[in-house]
Design an enzyme around this catalytic site. Structure first.
Site, PDB file in Angstrom:
ATOM      1  CG  ASN A   1       2.929  16.367   1.469  1.00  0.00           C
ATOM      2  OD1 ASN A   1       2.912  17.483   0.933  1.00  0.00           O
ATOM      3  ND2 ASN A   1       3.500  15.326   0.913  1.00  0.00           N
TER       4      ASN A   1
ATOM      5  CE  LYS B   1       3.566   3.985  -0.732  1.00  0.00           C
ATOM      6  NZ  LYS B   1       3.720   4.246   0.689  1.00  0.00           N
TER       7      LYS B   1
ATOM      8  N   GLY C   1      -1.878   6.409 -18.052  1.00  0.00           N
ATOM      9  CA  GLY C   1      -1.587   5.494 -16.936  1.00  0.00           C
ATOM     10  C   GLY C   1      -2.829   4.981 -16.222  1.00  0.00           C
TER      11      GLY C   1
ATOM     12  CB  SER D   1      -0.397   1.895  -2.891  1.00  0.00           C
ATOM     13  OG  SER D   1      -1.265   2.283  -3.922  1.00  0.00           O
TER      14      SER D   1
ATOM     15  N   GLY E   1      -0.875  12.978   8.986  1.00  0.00           N
ATOM     16  CA  GLY E   1      -1.473  13.059   7.650  1.00  0.00           C
ATOM     17  C   GLY E   1      -2.900  12.523   7.628  1.00  0.00           C
TER      18      GLY E   1
ATOM     19  CE1 TYR F   1       2.931   6.548  -3.241  1.00  0.00           C
ATOM     20  CE2 TYR F   1       1.376   5.586  -4.805  1.00  0.00           C
ATOM     21  CZ  TYR F   1       1.724   5.903  -3.509  1.00  0.00           C
ATOM     22  OH  TYR F   1       0.881   5.572  -2.471  1.00  0.00           O
TER      23      TYR F   1
ATOM     24  CB  ILE G   1      -4.350   7.084   6.012  1.00  0.00           C
ATOM     25  CG1 ILE G   1      -4.845   7.342   4.579  1.00  0.00           C
ATOM     26  CG2 ILE G   1      -4.830   5.719   6.489  1.00  0.00           C
ATOM     27  CD1 ILE G   1      -4.217   6.452   3.521  1.00  0.00           C
TER      28      ILE G   1
END
Ligand code: NAD
Ligand code: UD1
Length: 346
Positions: free
Chosen positions: A36, A165, A308, A137, A11, A161, A13
């Site tokens: 992805n 995390k 958000g 994150s 991916g 999400y 990163i």
């Protein structure tokens, strides 16, 4: 030469980190399901490795598969032992990251992100490989009144999400506490990674319409999308648009190598670390710098605020500096330049 397993290494990163690992004399085994990313992208990683030094090509391989498949993961560890070399650490990028999708399909996010990590830990424990770097994150912080966010700020994510995390961080802390003199774990809280490798050979290429601002700006600049909507110009910031801490993906990659080296050479530890530059850039500033640096037009208009969103989130990165001697070196201009170079070659 140490052998490192990189989940999700195909991916955005992960690929930049793999290149950096190879250059720092590690062997790299990627496991990626291509959910992805694409097989072609792996060819690009190899072209880049070969261009840097053909010897690097012999030190990277990929397994196609899903980290929730325990047999697959066990097979990778066994194969490595049979090859005569143990996997000494894992950098765990594999996961899903689209906030909007996570709101519509929370179970999918718990399955991929949480269960995926759970399976990985089970297998790592079985093979006594207990050094892990986890992609967390800044989203775990949610809203904060602090000017610069430190790692001790309250954890208060605002979407599924982010919940996954934060839950994974807690789970990893439990695992560490269960055997504190065996595990070495770093949860790296990334701020806003952008940019691309300076070769233009690898970079970010999201499927469909991008969620994040930087790929969106790139696709407006190249005409694939007509217009950028800036979400709000009435925020309490210097120009009314939101402020974020954008970090060059190569500086982020370097943060992983230094974290890995830190874990491998020190006593067992569990650490949470912010990886950001400590510098805030507004959406309007980012658009203007991108246009000036690359001599392109990015047509935009102001739209309503996005649900958000928060006005400002910028890292206090002093812990990463003091522990790892890590300091991001690339400016926002460089991020815009490198990102655009890659975009033109896709
Ligand atoms: P990416 O989607 O480009 O890379 C993730 C890779 O993992 C992809 O190649 C995908 O195919 C693979 N993958 C996903 N689920 C898998 C599974 N179950 N098994 C095997 N492979 C799987 O994302 P990225 O931007 O490189 O992000 C990497 C990690 O960093 C993610 O965990 C993400 O949540 C986290 N993160 C990213 C950002 C960001 O802005 N990019 C910010 C904070 C945290
Ligand atoms: C988002 C995610 C966060 C994730 C981070 C990095 C949300 C709510 N949060 O954060 O969980 O960790 O990406 O992947 O999605 N913007 C526009 N127009 C656009 C797109 C964005 O004006 O078309 C603005 C946003 O309002 C924001 C800034 O650009 O102020 C950055 O947005 P984005 O790239 O989505 O990142 P974050 O919101 O910081």
């Amino acid at each position: 030469m140490k052998r490192i397993l990189v989940t999700g290494g195909n991916g955005f990163i992960g690929s930049h980190t793999c290149i950096n690992l190879l250059q720092k004399d590690y062997e790299v085994i990627i496991v990626d399901s291509f959910i992805n990313s694409s097989r072609d992208f792996y060819e690009r990683i190899k072209i880049l490795a070969n261009r840097i030094d053909p010897k690097l090509l012999t030190r990277i391989k990929i397994f196609e598969g899903d980290i929730r498949d325990k047999n697959l993961l066990e097979g990778i560890f066994i194969k490595s032992i049979n090859d005569g070399k143990r996997i000494e650490g894992v950098i765990h990028f594999a996961g899903l990251k689209a906030v909007n999708e996570s709101i519509k399909k929370p179970s999918k996010y718990w399955d991929f992100n949480f269960i995926g990590t759970f399976r990985l830990i089970e297998v790592m424990e079985k093979f006594e490989c207990r050094t892990l770097i986890f992609s967390s994150s800044a989203t775990v912080y949610g809203y904060s009144k602090e000017f610069l966010i430190t790692e001790s700020a309250s954890i208060n994510p605002k979407n599924p999400y982010g919940y996954t995390k934060a839950a994974i961080e807690n789970f990893l802390k439990n695992i560490f506490n269960s055997k504190p003199n065996k595990w070495r774990i770093a949860c790296l809280r990334y701020f806003n990674p952008i940019g691309a490798h300076s070769s233009g050979l690898i970079g970010e290429n999201p499927n469909g319409i991008p969620n994040n601002i930087f790929p969106f700006i790139n696709q407006v600049a190249n005409g694939r999308i007509q217009n950028l909507e800036i979400y709000g110009n009435d925020w309490d910031t210097r120009d009314g648009t939101c402020i974020r801490d954008y970090i060059h993906v190569m500086d982020l990659a370097e943060g992983h190598i230094l974290s890995l080296e830190f874990l491998l050479k020190n006593d067992c530890k569990f650490i949470n670390l912010n990886l950001g530059t400590g510098i805030g850039t507004s959406v309007l500033e980012l658009v203007n710098i991108f246009q000036e640096e690359n001599k392109v037009k990015v047509p935009f208009n102001y739209a309503d605020r996005r649900d958000g969103d928060i006005a400002r989130i910028v890292a206090d990165n002093s812990l990463a500096y003091s522990l790892l001697n890590w300091k991001p070196t690339k400016t926002i201009n460089q991020m815009c330049k490198d990102g655009w170079r890659w975009q033109q070659k896709i």
